[in-house]
Structure formats: C-alpha cells, structure tokens
Design a protein around this motif. Structure first.
Motif, PDB file in Angstrom:
ATOM      1  N   ARG A  97      -0.734  -8.325  -5.877  1.00 21.84           N
ATOM      2  CA  ARG A  97       0.036  -9.039  -4.844  1.00 21.84           C
ATOM      3  C   ARG A  97       1.507  -9.141  -5.215  1.00 21.84           C
ATOM      4  O   ARG A  97       2.164 -10.141  -4.924  1.00 21.84           O
ATOM      5  CB  ARG A  97      -0.558 -10.425  -4.634  1.00 21.84           C
ATOM      6  CG  ARG A  97      -0.616 -11.248  -5.907  1.00 21.84           C
ATOM      7  CD  ARG A  97      -1.102 -12.657  -5.662  1.00 21.84           C
ATOM      8  NE  ARG A  97      -1.561 -13.268  -6.907  1.00 21.84           N
ATOM      9  CZ  ARG A  97      -2.081 -14.482  -6.978  1.00 21.84           C
ATOM     10  NH1 ARG A  97      -2.202 -15.216  -5.912  1.00 21.84           N
ATOM     11  NH2 ARG A  97      -2.471 -14.964  -8.144  1.00 21.84           N
ATOM     12  N   SER A  98       2.030  -8.098  -5.892  1.00 16.79           N
ATOM     13  CA  SER A  98       3.442  -8.154  -6.287  1.00 16.79           C
ATOM     14  C   SER A  98       4.339  -7.940  -5.072  1.00 16.79           C
ATOM     15  O   SER A  98       3.927  -7.362  -4.063  1.00 16.79           O
ATOM     16  CB  SER A  98       3.744  -7.093  -7.346  1.00 16.79           C
ATOM     17  OG  SER A  98       3.664  -5.803  -6.786  1.00 16.79           O
ATOM     18  N   THR A 196       7.050   8.012  -4.535  1.00 12.98           N
ATOM     19  CA  THR A 196       8.013   6.909  -4.612  1.00 12.98           C
ATOM     20  C   THR A 196       9.437   7.460  -4.663  1.00 12.98           C
ATOM     21  O   THR A 196      10.336   6.972  -3.970  1.00 12.98           O
ATOM     22  CB  THR A 196       7.713   6.047  -5.866  1.00 12.98           C
ATOM     23  OG1 THR A 196       6.412   5.480  -5.717  1.00 12.98           O
ATOM     24  CG2 THR A 196       8.723   4.932  -6.043  1.00 12.98           C
TER      25      THR A 196
HETATM   26  P1  NAD Z   1       2.635  -6.685 -11.325  1.00 12.93           P
HETATM   27  O1  NAD Z   1       2.309  -6.922 -12.755  1.00 12.93           O
HETATM   28  O2  NAD Z   1       3.839  -7.308 -10.722  1.00 12.93           O
HETATM   29  O3  NAD Z   1       1.389  -7.109 -10.424  1.00 12.93           O
HETATM   30  C1  NAD Z   1       0.067  -6.859 -10.828  1.00 12.93           C
HETATM   31  C2  NAD Z   1      -0.866  -7.530  -9.855  1.00 12.93           C
HETATM   32  O4  NAD Z   1      -2.199  -7.279 -10.295  1.00 12.93           O
HETATM   33  C3  NAD Z   1      -0.712  -9.038  -9.772  1.00 12.93           C
HETATM   34  O5  NAD Z   1      -0.521  -9.399  -8.425  1.00 12.93           O
HETATM   35  C4  NAD Z   1      -2.029  -9.603 -10.322  1.00 12.93           C
HETATM   36  O6  NAD Z   1      -2.504 -10.718  -9.566  1.00 12.93           O
HETATM   37  C5  NAD Z   1      -2.986  -8.443 -10.148  1.00 12.93           C
HETATM   38  N1  NAD Z   1      -4.025  -8.455 -11.181  1.00 12.93           N
HETATM   39  C6  NAD Z   1      -3.888  -8.596 -12.510  1.00 12.93           C
HETATM   40  N2  NAD Z   1      -5.083  -8.556 -13.117  1.00 12.93           N
HETATM   41  C7  NAD Z   1      -6.006  -8.400 -12.159  1.00 12.93           C
HETATM   42  C8  NAD Z   1      -7.426  -8.299 -12.151  1.00 12.93           C
HETATM   43  N3  NAD Z   1      -8.129  -8.348 -13.273  1.00 12.93           N
HETATM   44  N4  NAD Z   1      -8.041  -8.144 -10.961  1.00 12.93           N
HETATM   45  C9  NAD Z   1      -7.353  -8.074  -9.814  1.00 12.93           C
HETATM   46  N5  NAD Z   1      -5.990  -8.145  -9.762  1.00 12.93           N
HETATM   47  C10 NAD Z   1      -5.341  -8.326 -10.921  1.00 12.93           C
HETATM   48  O7  NAD Z   1       2.663  -5.097 -11.175  1.00 12.93           O
HETATM   49  P2  NAD Z   1       3.307  -4.126 -10.049  1.00 12.93           P
HETATM   50  O8  NAD Z   1       4.778  -4.063 -10.237  1.00 12.93           O
HETATM   51  O9  NAD Z   1       2.757  -4.427  -8.703  1.00 12.93           O
HETATM   52  O10 NAD Z   1       2.705  -2.737 -10.556  1.00 12.93           O
HETATM   53  C11 NAD Z   1       1.302  -2.530 -10.615  1.00 12.93           C
HETATM   54  C12 NAD Z   1       1.028  -1.188 -11.288  1.00 12.93           C
HETATM   55  O11 NAD Z   1       1.591  -0.151 -10.507  1.00 12.93           O
HETATM   56  C13 NAD Z   1       1.630  -1.028 -12.684  1.00 12.93           C
HETATM   57  O12 NAD Z   1       0.757  -0.221 -13.455  1.00 12.93           O
HETATM   58  C14 NAD Z   1       2.916  -0.279 -12.425  1.00 12.93           C
HETATM   59  O13 NAD Z   1       3.336   0.488 -13.547  1.00 12.93           O
HETATM   60  C15 NAD Z   1       2.494   0.610 -11.284  1.00 12.93           C
HETATM   61  N6  NAD Z   1       3.591   1.051 -10.407  1.00 12.93           N
HETATM   62  C16 NAD Z   1       3.645   2.369 -10.118  1.00 12.93           C
HETATM   63  C17 NAD Z   1       4.633   2.831  -9.272  1.00 12.93           C
HETATM   64  C18 NAD Z   1       4.673   4.281  -8.949  1.00 12.93           C
HETATM   65  O14 NAD Z   1       5.689   4.774  -8.513  1.00 12.93           O
HETATM   66  N7  NAD Z   1       3.576   4.999  -9.126  1.00 12.93           N
HETATM   67  C19 NAD Z   1       5.570   1.961  -8.721  1.00 12.93           C
HETATM   68  C20 NAD Z   1       5.460   0.603  -9.007  1.00 12.93           C
HETATM   69  C21 NAD Z   1       4.458   0.159  -9.860  1.00 12.93           C
END
Ligand code: NAD
Length: 216
Positions: A97-98, A196
């Motif tokens: 939920r980020s 992205t």
């Molecule tokens: P973030 O850390 O801000 O958010 C992670 C989310 O996961 C939180 O909302 C949390 O509630 C949830 N979460 C954590 N543990 C959990 C569990 N056990 N069960 C269910 N939900 C859980 O991370 P983000 O910035 O949204 O990024 C998420 C992932 O995506 C990371 O691995 C990041 O590197 C990746 N990412 C990839 C790209 C891309 O271009 N491919 C871009 C942005 C982020």
C-alpha cells in the motif's frame, strides 16, 4: 550522502524555474538526514513526472488528469499488452500500500472497473485473497512471499518486487510454480523495471507538451 537539505531544495527550486527542464524525478530512498516528503513537496506538480507530489496523488484519487506514478502505469500497460484490455468486474488483489506503487496501482485498476482489494503487512490470510484473484499485483519487497500455488488458473500476475538473494534478483512471487497457473506473469528482472523507465519517458514527454502549450 553529504548533501544538505537546503542545497537539495535550492536545486529543485532552480530546476522548477528552468524552462529547459520539463521533468524532475528524485531517486528515492534519500539518505536518512534528508526529509523525503519536504523534497517531494518542493517539486513543481507540473514537472513531477514520477507522480509523487500530493497534488498529483490527489488528482489521481479524484479521477483528474495529472501525472501517474511510473511503475503502476507500466503495470497497466503490461496487463493490456498481455490482452487484458477489459478489466470490468475482475477481482484484482494488490499486495502493498505504498504511495509509490500499491495505492496508485489500486486506483488505476479501480478506474478500469476492477473490484480491488489492497493487502498489506496486517492483512489476515493473504493466501485466500490471492487465490481468488483474476489480477495479482505484488509490490512488497519480500522474496517469493506469494506462493506459486496461490495463483488461480488463468490469472494475470504483475511482480513488482525486486529482491537480491544470494547475488541474484528475485521477485515477490514464486515465478516457477506461478507460471504453471498464470495466463501471464512478469519476469524479475526484465518485467516491471524496464516498463517503469518507459513510463518515465512518456510522462516527461507529456510534461514537455503540456508546458509548451501553457507557454504559448
Ligand atoms: P514499501 O516498502 O514502501 O511498501 C511495501 C508494502 O508491502 C507495504 O505497504 C507493506 O504493508 C506491504 N507488506 C510488507 N510485508 C507484507 C506482508 N508480509 N504481507 C503483505 N504485505 C506486506 O515498498 P514499495 O516502494 O512499494 O516497493 C515494493 C517492492 O517493489 C520493492 O521490492 C521495490 O524494490 C519494488 N519496486 C520495483 C519497481 C520497479 O520498477 N520494478 C519500482 C518501485 C518499487
């Protein structure tokens, strides 16, 4: 790592007022001593090509044109390119939920008439939510948290997660097992990451066009 907050804010102010600059993206996360929200708030919303400024988040939530964060926008493009052009009534489960991925992803799916569930770290029984989903978007950052046998036959799976495990990259989904069930699934690496970047270029072009029009 040794940049002062005031220097960063001054640089953003300078880029905001430079007509030769159409888009600004601040690569997150920032070093601990910098206030991320203050930095995002300082970006001109019309140059905010990553769609993180509260004005753009508000526009997305209100269904108004603005800038949409690149990763979820790319995920929608991937779903559509895999043939899922009509998402009406489909059950979509977004895990995470980020502000960067999960929330805007849910809004984009909602705009396309999917029935959206947002799961997060406090969700009970994640497996049962995922097992029911026609569209699964995993954006957590936990290696292979989503087990392959949770994926419903014919589901579309977007794996946003990037995790380094023993020197190589894996996603949030157990790809090998999930592939046996999914209609389509994104690889990690080489799936959401390149999309992205493409969406960042699209948003920058859009920003340039909008700014040229306003200047006319
Ligand atoms: P973030 O850390 O801000 O958010 C992670 C989310 O996961 C939180 O909302 C949390 O509630 C949830 N979460 C954590 N543990 C959990 C569990 N056990 N069960 C269910 N939900 C859980 O991370 P983000 O910035 O949204 O990024 C998420 C992932 O995506 C990371 O691995 C990041 O590197 C990746 N990412 C990839 C790209 C891309 O271009 N491919 C871009 C942005 C982020």
């Amino acid at each position: 790592a040794d940049t002062a907050q005031t220097d960063l804010l001054d640089l953003i102010a300078q880029l905001n007022s430079d007509p030769a600059v159409h888009g600004i993206l601040v690569q997150m996360p920032l070093p601990k001593h910098l206030d991320e929200q203050a930095v995002i708030d300082a970006i001109d919303p019309d140059k905010d090509v990553d769609g993180l400024h509260p004005v753009n988040a508000g526009r997305l939530a209100s269904g108004l044109p603005g800038f949409v964060p690149c990763t979820p926008q790319g995920a929608i493009a991937l779903l559509e390119s895999a043939g899922l052009t009509d998402m009406t009534g489909l059950k979509a489960v977004v895990i995470g939920r980020s502000v960067l991925v999960g929330k805007p992803m849910a809004q984009l799916l909602l705009e396309r008439n999917a029935t959206v569930t947002i799961c997060h770290s406090r969700t009970r029984d994640l497996a049962s939510q995922v097992k029911d989903a026609d569209i699964v978007v995993a954006a957590v950052g936990r290696p292979e948290l989503i087990q392959g046998d949770w994926i419903k036959d014919g589901a579309y799976v977007i794996d946003v997660g990037i995790n380094r495990v023993e020197g190589h990259l894996v996603g949030d989904v157990q790809t090998e097992e999930a592939e046996k069930h999914a209609a389509a699934i994104t690889p990690v690496p080489g799936g959401c990451g390149p999309m992205t970047v493409q969406m960042l270029l699209e948003n920058t072009l859009l920003a340039a066009r909008r700014q040229e029009e306003t200047a006319r």
